[in-house]
Write an enzyme that holds these catalytic residues in place. Structure first.
Site, PDB file in Angstrom:
ATOM      1  N   CYS A   1      75.425  22.288  91.842  1.00 20.81           N
ATOM      2  CA  CYS A   1      76.186  23.143  92.750  1.00 20.81           C
ATOM      3  C   CYS A   1      75.888  24.604  92.451  1.00 20.81           C
ATOM      4  O   CYS A   1      75.242  24.944  91.473  1.00 20.81           O
ATOM      5  CB  CYS A   1      77.681  22.874  92.606  1.00 20.81           C
TER       6      CYS A   1
ATOM      7  N   ARG B   1      71.182  25.191  96.183  1.00 19.44           N
ATOM      8  CA  ARG B   1      71.661  24.378  95.066  1.00 19.44           C
ATOM      9  C   ARG B   1      72.611  23.268  95.523  1.00 19.44           C
ATOM     10  O   ARG B   1      72.961  22.379  94.739  1.00 19.44           O
ATOM     11  CB  ARG B   1      72.381  25.261  94.039  1.00 19.44           C
TER      12      ARG B   1
ATOM     13  N   TRP C   1      77.119  20.235  95.883  1.00 22.38           N
ATOM     14  CA  TRP C   1      76.288  19.050  96.015  1.00 22.38           C
ATOM     15  C   TRP C   1      77.118  17.909  95.447  1.00 22.38           C
ATOM     16  O   TRP C   1      77.388  17.851  94.253  1.00 22.38           O
ATOM     17  CB  TRP C   1      74.972  19.208  95.259  1.00 22.38           C
TER      18      TRP C   1
ATOM     19  N   ASN D   1      80.233  23.530  88.220  1.00 25.39           N
ATOM     20  CA  ASN D   1      78.931  22.899  88.423  1.00 25.39           C
ATOM     21  C   ASN D   1      78.676  22.002  87.230  1.00 25.39           C
ATOM     22  O   ASN D   1      78.642  22.468  86.095  1.00 25.39           O
ATOM     23  CB  ASN D   1      77.833  23.961  88.533  1.00 25.39           C
ATOM     24  N   GLY D   2      78.533  20.697  87.463  1.00 25.65           N
ATOM     25  CA  GLY D   2      78.299  19.782  86.367  1.00 25.65           C
ATOM     26  C   GLY D   2      79.031  18.470  86.585  1.00 25.65           C
ATOM     27  O   GLY D   2      79.488  18.163  87.690  1.00 25.65           O
TER      28      GLY D   2
ATOM     29  N   GLU E   1      52.256  13.559  95.065  1.00 25.69           N
ATOM     30  CA  GLU E   1      52.972  14.773  95.458  1.00 25.69           C
ATOM     31  C   GLU E   1      53.033  14.903  96.980  1.00 25.69           C
ATOM     32  O   GLU E   1      54.058  15.306  97.535  1.00 25.69           O
ATOM     33  CB  GLU E   1      52.283  15.996  94.837  1.00 25.69           C
TER      34      GLU E   1
ATOM     35  N   LYS F   1      56.509  15.121  99.156  1.00 26.87           N
ATOM     36  CA  LYS F   1      56.818  16.233 100.061  1.00 26.87           C
ATOM     37  C   LYS F   1      57.215  15.711 101.438  1.00 26.87           C
ATOM     38  O   LYS F   1      58.166  16.182 102.047  1.00 26.87           O
ATOM     39  CB  LYS F   1      55.613  17.171 100.188  1.00 26.87           C
TER      40      LYS F   1
ATOM     41  N   GLU G   1      60.757  13.900 101.322  1.00 28.55           N
ATOM     42  CA  GLU G   1      61.952  14.659 100.989  1.00 28.55           C
ATOM     43  C   GLU G   1      62.362  15.651 102.069  1.00 28.55           C
ATOM     44  O   GLU G   1      63.544  15.984 102.156  1.00 28.55           O
ATOM     45  CB  GLU G   1      61.808  15.354  99.631  1.00 28.55           C
TER      46      GLU G   1
ATOM     47  N   HIS H   1      45.570  -4.313  96.066  1.00 28.34           N
ATOM     48  CA  HIS H   1      46.314  -5.211  95.175  1.00 28.34           C
ATOM     49  C   HIS H   1      47.750  -5.412  95.658  1.00 28.34           C
ATOM     50  O   HIS H   1      48.651  -5.652  94.851  1.00 28.34           O
ATOM     51  CB  HIS H   1      46.284  -4.674  93.744  1.00 28.34           C
TER      52      HIS H   1
ATOM     53  N   LYS I   1      68.036  22.099  94.871  1.00 28.78           N
ATOM     54  CA  LYS I   1      66.851  22.644  94.212  1.00 28.78           C
ATOM     55  C   LYS I   1      66.802  22.324  92.725  1.00 28.78           C
ATOM     56  O   LYS I   1      65.787  21.853  92.214  1.00 28.78           O
ATOM     57  CB  LYS I   1      66.818  24.166  94.413  1.00 28.78           C
TER      58      LYS I   1
END
Length: 612
Positions: free
Chosen positions: A2, A27, A77, A103-104, A485, A489, A492, A508, A607
């Site tokens: 957050c 955030r 968040w 935040n936490g 990567e 991208k 997300e 396979h 983020k």
């Protein structure tokens, strides 16, 4: 995860807090809230959704709050409890005398909640944060806010970055941190507290960084820093390294596109002062004192999360290929839970853009406890991981605001390349080979500029496939991590299901997924495995897949087998990821925009992941 911002000074707090929230919205953006202290009352407003929703609410006649010179705000968040107004911060104790933003995660919140309920406290939300507010209220005595915060924090397990206000201490702000970042900006007769310097730099560039288990009591007269055990701590002022201009959009529609386009300059800044072409050497001042240790290293472990893990995988190839050191890449979130073997001569590199990633920080501490030399590859100066490593190298790519990391990945790969060369020259690499590497590395920024010119062409390709819900990204060697990567991208920010694989692994099992018209992105640049990847392309084509190839400029053969070709300039194989990743960033960006997604604030993501 957050965002917190708090203010104490002579200005009207509300507009300053709202502006700070906007800068911290990356955030978390499930809900938000604000608390303004005025004439012995806390005026709290909360809203679900983006900061703009809260801002609009505060403009209505019934929800306006009076001007006050102390306040705090929060953008959430969600962890404990759904993103609803009742779960939004700030939270208060039962008697509304204490207000808190957090935040936490409070890990033992359930037992604490039961204890408080047995004392007659009644809860209205599903959050762990309300438990902490209630606990502070339980210990609170008039005029002793700092003591109540200390008492409460001694009872909690978990992580926190908090700001706390009390009705009957109208000019006092108490802040504390453990595991979640918290910075105090010191201005002209004012103080701004935030989770990130981006909410501070408009007002002051002078900051102090709180460390774990530290707190500060802020009043108009100044601030006092102690541990949560009330042991005085001396903190030095630090100058924030970036400017307000760097965290503005600067004419771009989205931060992600701005940061993609900034990569040539970011790489130049990352290389500046570290490549001495005159003497033909790599200069890494942060590692000089450990040069002998690095040469004698028996094993390297690279740990990170998400994009940083992908950069670490490129680092594995670099360390083994160039420096000839056995290297492993570990998901930080798994590292400390699997009883890792750390032998003498092991070096652990922690990679994190923010320097605050909770899983990476925990992995770093585990490695240090087991005796490893710990080194950091970090972008945020003064961050927790940067402070806790034995040494390290900063990226210097500038602030990254977009949730989907782009220029930080490039910076991480550049720094890993420099470290690999730094070690290799001291072991096996000749001066002639090093000179060629340094020449090629110095050319990369201009080569990236050439790739960026293809943004419009990539947009046109993506238009044909952006409604397809399943994609594959395939690469070999140094380009396998790039495939991972690229898939990350796309998923997300556009919410398209995508998977990255080593190209040879497709047959396979995953080849069963390929159907008529399915887009498959190949990293097919000229290199040691070029012929092999051409064969993998044919396997996809035979099953009706549509091939988008990222290929070397001038490769006419690839055009005869691929449906679409995106060209990148030629460079030596270990540096190819710095070029091949750029088209995949642009591909993901254009897909997200075409699908109407919020590029900079994708759903369910934030983020900096500062909770486990």
């Amino acid at each position: 995860m957050c965002g917190i911002v708090a203010y104490l000074g002579k200005k009207n707090a509300q507009p300053l807090l709202l502006e700070g929230l906007k800068r911290l919205e990356y955030r978390g953006y499930d809900s938000s809230g604000i608390c303004i202290g005025h004439e012995g009352q806390h005026h709290i407003r909360r809203a679900v959704g983006r900061i703009s929703v809260l801002e609009a609410q505060l403009e209505t006649e019934t929800n306006q709050v009076p001007g006050g010179h102390i306040g705090m705000a929060h953008t959430r968040w969600a962890t404990h409890g759904a993103p609803t107004e009742i779960n939004a911060h700030p939270h208060t104790d039962e008697h509304h005398k204490i207000a808190l933003v957090h935040n936490g995660i409070i890990e033992n919140y359930a037992s604490l909640k039961q204890f408080l309920q047995e004392k007659g406290r009644h809860f209205s939300s599903q959050t762990d944060t309300e438990v902490l507010a209630m606990l502070i209220g339980h210990f609170y005595k008039p005029g002793e806010l700092a003591q109540a915060v200390q008492a409460a924090l001694h009872e909690v397990r978990g992580t926190y970055g908090i700001a706390v206000m009390a009705v009957d201490q109208p000019n006092t702000l108490v802040v504390a941190r453990k595991g979640s970042p918290l910075i105090i900006g010191v201005g002209n007769q004012e103080f701004i507290v935030a989770s990130d310097a981006s909410a501070i730099v408009e007002h002051t560039t002078q900051v102090i960084y709180l460390s774990d288990n530290e707190m500060a009591v802020i009043t108009p007269e100044g601030f006092k820093t102690t541990t949560i055990d009330n042991v005085p701590v001396r903190k030095d002022l630090t100058e924030v390294e970036f400017s307000l201009e760097q965290i503005e959009l600067g004419g771009y529609e989205h931060f992600m596109m701005k940061e993609i386009m900034e990569q040539p300059e970011a790489i130049e800044n990352c290389l500046r002062g570290r490549v001495d072409m005159t003497e033909g050497r790599v200069v890494l001042g942060g590692l000089n004192q450990f040069a002998r240790d690095l040469v004698k290293t028996r094993r390297i472990i690279i740990t990170g999360c998400g994009t940083a893990w992908h950069a670490g995988l490129v680092g594995e190839y670099l360390m083994e290929d160039l420096a000839k050191i056995p290297t492993e890449v570990e998901y930080a979130s798994e590292f400390r839970y699997r009883n890792p073997i750390i032998e003498e001569g092991t070096v652990v590199f922690a990679i994190s853009q923010s320097g605050e990633t909770a899983d990476t920080l925990a992995a770093l501490r585990e490695a240090k406890d087991r005796g490893a030399l710990s080194l950091g590859i970090i972008n945020a100066v003064g961050s927790t991981i940067a402070r806790e490593t034995d040494a390290g190298v900063y990226l210097h790519v500038g602030p990254e605001i977009g949730v989907a990391s782009t220029k930080a990945f490039s910076g991480q790969v550049v720094v890993e390349t420099l470290i690999a060369l730094f070690i290799a020259r001291r072991k096996y690499m000749s001066q002639q080979v090093l000179d060629q590497f340094l020449k090629s590395l110095n050319a990369i920024p201009n080569l990236v500029r050439r790739v960026l010119l293809q943004s419009t062409a990539i947009h046109e390709i993506v238009q044909q496939y952006c409604q397809k819900e399943n994609w594959l990204f395939l690469g070999r060697g140094y380009n396998y991590p790039v495939a991972l990567e690229g898939a990350l991208k796309l998923k997300e920010i556009s919410y398209i299901h995508s998977e990255g694989l080593p190209a040879a692994e497709m047959k396979h099992g995953p080849i069963a997924l390929i159907s008529e018209g399915m887009p498959v992105v190949f990293l097919a640049t000229k290199g040691s495995q070029y012929e092999k990847i051409l064969g993998n392309i044919q396997e996809v084509k035979a099953r009706g897949g549509r091939v988008i190839a990222v290929a070397t400029e001038g490769d006419e053969h690839i055009r005869s087998v691929a449906d679409h070709v995106i060209e990148v300039p030629d460079t030596i194989e270990p540096l190819q990821p710095l070029l091949t990743v750029v088209p995949l960033q642009l591909l993901a960006y254009h897909a997200a925009v075409l699908r109407g997604c919020n590029v900079d604030k994708p759903r369910n993501l934030a983020k900096s992941v500062t909770v486990e």
